[in-house]
Design a protein around this motif. Structure first.
Motif, PDB file in Angstrom:
ATOM      1  N   ASN A  12       0.838  -1.192   0.000  1.00  0.00           N
ATOM      2  CA  ASN A  12       0.000   0.000   0.000  1.00  0.00           C
ATOM      3  C   ASN A  12       0.877   1.248   0.000  1.00  0.00           C
ATOM      4  OD1 ASN A  12      -2.537  -1.432   0.255  1.00  0.00           O
ATOM      5  ND2 ASN A  12      -1.956  -1.848   2.381  1.00  0.00           N
ATOM      6  N   ILE A  13       0.641   2.110  -0.957  1.00  0.00           N
ATOM      7  CA  ILE A  13       1.318   3.406  -0.990  1.00  0.00           C
ATOM      8  C   ILE A  13       0.276   4.472  -0.677  1.00  0.00           C
ATOM      9  CG2 ILE A  13       2.624   5.019  -2.418  1.00  0.00           C
ATOM     10  CD1 ILE A  13       3.610   2.631  -4.018  1.00  0.00           C
ATOM     11  N   VAL A  14       0.519   5.202   0.378  1.00  0.00           N
ATOM     12  CA  VAL A  14      -0.441   6.195   0.873  1.00  0.00           C
ATOM     13  C   VAL A  14       0.082   7.588   0.575  1.00  0.00           C
ATOM     14  CG1 VAL A  14      -1.669   7.052   2.892  1.00  0.00           C
ATOM     15  CG2 VAL A  14      -1.138   4.606   2.696  1.00  0.00           C
ATOM     16  N   GLY A  15      -0.755   8.435   0.023  1.00  0.00           N
ATOM     17  CA  GLY A  15      -0.376   9.820  -0.229  1.00  0.00           C
ATOM     18  C   GLY A  15      -0.023  10.115  -1.668  1.00  0.00           C
ATOM     19  N   ASN A  16      -0.059   9.122  -2.533  1.00  0.00           N
ATOM     20  CA  ASN A  16       0.258   9.363  -3.948  1.00  0.00           C
ATOM     21  C   ASN A  16      -0.995   9.786  -4.703  1.00  0.00           C
ATOM     22  OD1 ASN A  16      -0.538   6.558  -3.394  1.00  0.00           O
ATOM     23  ND2 ASN A  16      -0.302   6.227  -5.591  1.00  0.00           N
ATOM     24  N   HIS A  17      -0.868  10.876  -5.448  1.00  0.00           N
ATOM     25  CA  HIS A  17      -1.984  11.387  -6.251  1.00  0.00           C
ATOM     26  C   HIS A  17      -1.583  11.536  -7.722  1.00  0.00           C
ATOM     27  CE1 HIS A  17      -4.031  12.174  -2.467  1.00  0.00           C
ATOM     28  NE2 HIS A  17      -2.962  12.862  -2.041  1.00  0.00           N
ATOM     29  N   ALA A  18      -0.342  11.904  -7.966  1.00  0.00           N
ATOM     30  CA  ALA A  18       0.103  12.146  -9.343  1.00  0.00           C
ATOM     31  C   ALA A  18       0.250  10.853 -10.130  1.00  0.00           C
ATOM     32  CB  ALA A  18       1.422  12.913  -9.342  1.00  0.00           C
ATOM     33  N   PHE A  19       0.613   9.763  -9.449  1.00  0.00           N
ATOM     34  CA  PHE A  19       0.857   8.492 -10.123  1.00  0.00           C
ATOM     35  C   PHE A  19       0.095   7.386  -9.405  1.00  0.00           C
ATOM     36  CE2 PHE A  19       4.741  11.084 -10.457  1.00  0.00           C
ATOM     37  CZ  PHE A  19       4.778  11.266 -11.836  1.00  0.00           C
TER      38      PHE A  19
END
Length: 804
Positions: free
Chosen positions: A180-187
């Motif tokens: 889980n990657i939390v905080g990514n919006h651009a990719f």
């Protein structure tokens, strides 16, 4: 642990030291020794005869003896003026057995244990065994095996010895259940995780092992995560935290990474500072990587600094530094970039030291070195030297390291360390086929004859239809500047009359001798010249030999063909390795033939171009193209109708020099030499003309069922190959696996070329330096063929030999 050990030692000292009235030692007696000599104890004991002893000095003595780890108990007593030291020796390790380990080799484990004093013959230390237990568990944790248990068993033996048995139960690797990657919006998660080594289970996990958790892999993936953003303009990207949790049964892992993306930055300006060498060139070099107005890209900046240091290293500045100083303006979202250049001292090489060449003479290595002693340091020359040494084929590994000369800031020594490998080979083969019967072949070759770098080989081959003996010798350094000379002699005899449709039915015997010169032009290219003579006797068989070959023989009017041979060849070789190249390529072109005065005057051209490209992820792309073309020249002509010399038609290209296609080193998936023109034997009894094969290659009315391959004067071949980064083949110098596609064919002449007649195959190939020698196995499937080829298709092909 250290605090506990100290308390134990203090308690032991308090218990084992009696209060001493100071006295002068007249003698020292050691009690309790069995394996350790009294002299060894006295060597460590800080008290000698004649010393004045106090309680403090006795405590120091006991402490010194404990620190040797030889004894489990030490007591000191006084008998008159005699100092009595009573010791209890620690047991020695009689046997050390490790079982249950699969991930870590036993030999590697024993080497590690020996480095900390836990090996057979050493004194047993329980604390050391406990440390080993914890270290082994930690190593397995790093491999993702959290169910591991390490159980040491100590068995007391006679004569104060012990046997240690370390039982390892590795368990299974914990699998990654979620990332889980939390905080990514651009990719998206998929875009970010695309380059990760870690991942959840998929259909390729059995091969890639990506779903097996490893702390080292996770650390690398987090670095890739940071690089992914910073290479796309996010100069203030931050990795807030990463968490790894494990399920209660220790079989599943959950990975979470919290990121702070930040904003995209552009470069507002680029400054070159420091002591600039060639400032104009450095400015142009910098602009090729980073310029004002570009989106911030950390990888491009690193590539720029590497390129600048490489240029400086080639000029002698071996320890040049280029520091990157980015200044972020968060309001404007810009980066002011400064590159601070510190070339340091200009370095020259004092001495080149060779290590590891136990069989190869020093001169063989030194003549390949392009970095010279006493010259300015040049990284390009050193890199080229390494490649030249690797391409010799004598060494499994080549390393060149630099070390500063003490007290001389502008000098270095180079250490060239090589690991020698087999440069000779004993090739042999035994086989059987319905056409050729038993096939025996063998050769002895040595590319580093007596350690001189000279090449020598002797070979022979024998089957029901073919016999060949050859010998060759080549000295690559006849002169100091690299002019080489070589000699070759060959005797061969072949009778294809009993091979059915496998080959054209005729027999020949050849004797030849040639000498050649190798002339270097640059480090990458050279010329080869040769002169020789040969004699070939050809016998045809009426009714069995294809009529076109009989006609040619009759036209010449000679059964024995004498030839003065000559050749000139050019090569341009930039490959980075002799056996398993990953970059660079080879260009070659040669013209050879029979010189004026020969029975048949002909020439032929052979050209080849190939290249290796690393395409990322350990994959290597290899492309190769070859072409061959031959023709006759001169005034000798004949008339086909009358079969005698007349002022008319010129000779065709001699059939015994034809090009062939097909085989394990050619168009794989087809038998050796079977592609290209095929003709029938005998004449049609009705028309009196040569029998023509039908579309299936069948010769109706002919003695042989299928048409016979005779080769041609024109040949083309192309290969596309991708070498795979298989995890179980870490050393590509030992083995390589590839996927390939071959395309090619042979034609009667250039005018007969038709692209639609090209044959093609695809498959998988293994190149392995096996214990029995170089082994090549190919599994190929023809993907473009004709009905007439089916008789000659061959799915599995291999060749092997033995090295020494």
């Amino acid at each position: 642990m250290k605090r506990i050990a100290a308390l134990i030692l203090l308690a032991s000292l308090s218990a084992n030291v009696l209060a001493f009235e100071p006295f002068v030692v007249s003698d020292i007696r050691i009690d309790g020794l069995s394996r350790i000599s009294a002299g060894t104890v006295l060597n460590y004991l800080p008290i000698s005869k004649g010393d004045r002893v106090t309680t403090d000095s006795v405590q120091r003595a006991i402490r010194a003896l404990y620190q040797t780890h030889f004894f489990s108990d030490v007591e000191v007593e006084r008998q008159g003026d005699i100092l009595v030291v009573k010791v209890t020796e620690r047991p020695s390790i009689a046997k050390l057995n490790i079982r249950g380990n699969h991930d870590i080799k036993t030999d590697d484990l024993k080497k590690g244990l020996k480095s900390i004093g836990l090996s057979e013959g050493e004194t047993f230390d329980r604390l050391a065994l406990d440390r080993v237990q914890q270290e082994l568990i930690h190593q397995y944790y790093n491999r993702g095996k959290y169910n591991v248990s390490v159980l040491p068993h100590v068995t007391r033996l006679d004569r104060n010895r012990v046997a240690i048995d370390i039982e390892i139960r590795e368990g299974k690797v914990a699998k990654i259940k979620e990332i889980n990657i939390v905080g990514n919006h651009a990719f998206s998660d998929k875009e970010i995780e695309d380059g990760f080594e870690s991942g959840t289970t998929n259909w390729m996990s059995w091969y890639s092992k990506n779903d097996q958790y490893s702390s080292d892999k996770l650390s690398g993936d987090l670095n890739k995560l940071q690089s992914y953003y910073m290479d796309r303009g996010y100069a203030d990207f931050g990795l807030d935290s990463s968490q790894v949790t494990i399920s209660p049964d220790k079989r599943e892992m959950y990975i979470t990474a919290d990121v702070k993306e930040g904003e995209i930055y552009t470069i507002s300006d680029v400054h070159l500072l420091g002591d600039l060498i060639l400032p104009d060139y450095m400015t142009k070099l910098t602009n090729a990587f980073v310029r004002k107005g570009q989106t911030f890209n950390r990888q491009a900046i690193e590539d720029c600094t590497k390129a600048m240091k490489a240029v400086l290293a080639d000029m002698g500045y071996a320890y040049a530094k280029v520091d990157t100083i980015p200044k972020l303006d968060k309001d404007k979202r810009t980066v002011d970039l400064s590159l601070y250049v510190q070339p340091g001292h200009r370095i020259y090489v004092r001495r080149i030291v060779l290590e590891g060449n136990t069989r190869t003479e020093d001169d063989v290595l030194r003549r390949e070195m392009r970095q010279l002693e006493g010259a300015w340091y040049s990284q390009a020359a050193i890199d080229r030297s390494k490649i030249r040494l690797q391409r010799l084929g004598f060494f499994k590994k080549v390393d060149i390291d630099k070390t500063r000369v003490p007290g001389s800031p502008d000098q270095v020594d180079l250490k060239v360390k090589v690991e020698e490998q087999s440069s000779g080979s004993l090739m042999f083969g035994v086989g059987y086929s319905q056409y050729s019967g038993i096939i025996l072949s063998g050769s002895v070759s040595q590319n580093n004859f007596l350690g001189t770098g000279d090449q020598f080989s002797v070979g022979a081959e024998k089957s029901d239809y073919y016999t060949q003996i050859n010998a060759s010798y080549y000295n690559p350094y006849l002169t100091d500047n690299g002019v080489g000379i070589g000699y070759n002699i060959q005797l061969s005899k072949a009778d294809f009359s009993d091979l059915g449709s496998e080959y054209a039915s005729y027999s020949n015997s050849t004797r030849s001798f040639s000498t050649r010169l190798g002339i270097p032009i640059t480090d990458f290219q050279g010329l080869n010249l040769s002169l020789g003579l040969s004699s070939t006797k050809i016998n045809n068989y009426e009714g069995y030999t294809p009529q076109v070959l009989i006609d040619y023989q009759n036209a010449i009017g000679h059964k024995t063909i004498h030839s003065w041979t000559g050749s000139i060849g050019w090569t341009y070789d930039t490959r980075n390795s002799y056996w398993a190249a990953t970059r660079g390529g080879l260009l070659s072109a040669s013209v050879d033939g029979a010189l004026p005065g020969s029975t048949v005057q002909y020439w032929r051209f052979i050209g080849e171009a190939n290249h290796y490209w690393p395409i990322g992820g350990g994959f290597v792309l290899y492309l190769d193209g070859q072409v061959g073309y031959g023709a006759t020249y001169g005034n000798q002509t004949y008339d086909r109708t009358f079969g005698q010399y007349q002022a008319g038609q010129k000779y065709d290209y001699p059939f015994w020099q034809n090009f062939y296609a097909g085989g394990v080193r050619d168009v794989r998936g087809f038998q050796d030499n079977t592609l290209g023109p095929r003709v029938c034997a005998g004449l049609d009894t009705t028309t009196g003309k040569a029998i023509q094969p039908d579309k299936n290659g069948y010769c109706g009315g002919s003695y042989y069922y299928y048409a016979q391959p005779i080769g041609g004067a024109f040949k083309v071949l192309g290969t596309a190959e991708v070498y795979l980064p298989l995890p179980f083949l870490k050393d590509i110098n030992t083995a390589r696996v590839s996927l390939f596609m071959d395309v090619g064919n042979a034609y009667k002449n250039y005018q007969s070329f038709e692209a639609k007649d090209l044959r093609a195959s695809a498959g998988i190939s293994l190149h392995w330096k096996a214990p029995i020698g170089p082994l090549i196995i190919s599994l190929a499937t023809p993907i473009r063929s004709q009905p007439s080829d089916r008789h000659y298709e061959e799915r599995i092909q291999f060749t092997f030999g033995s090295q020494f």
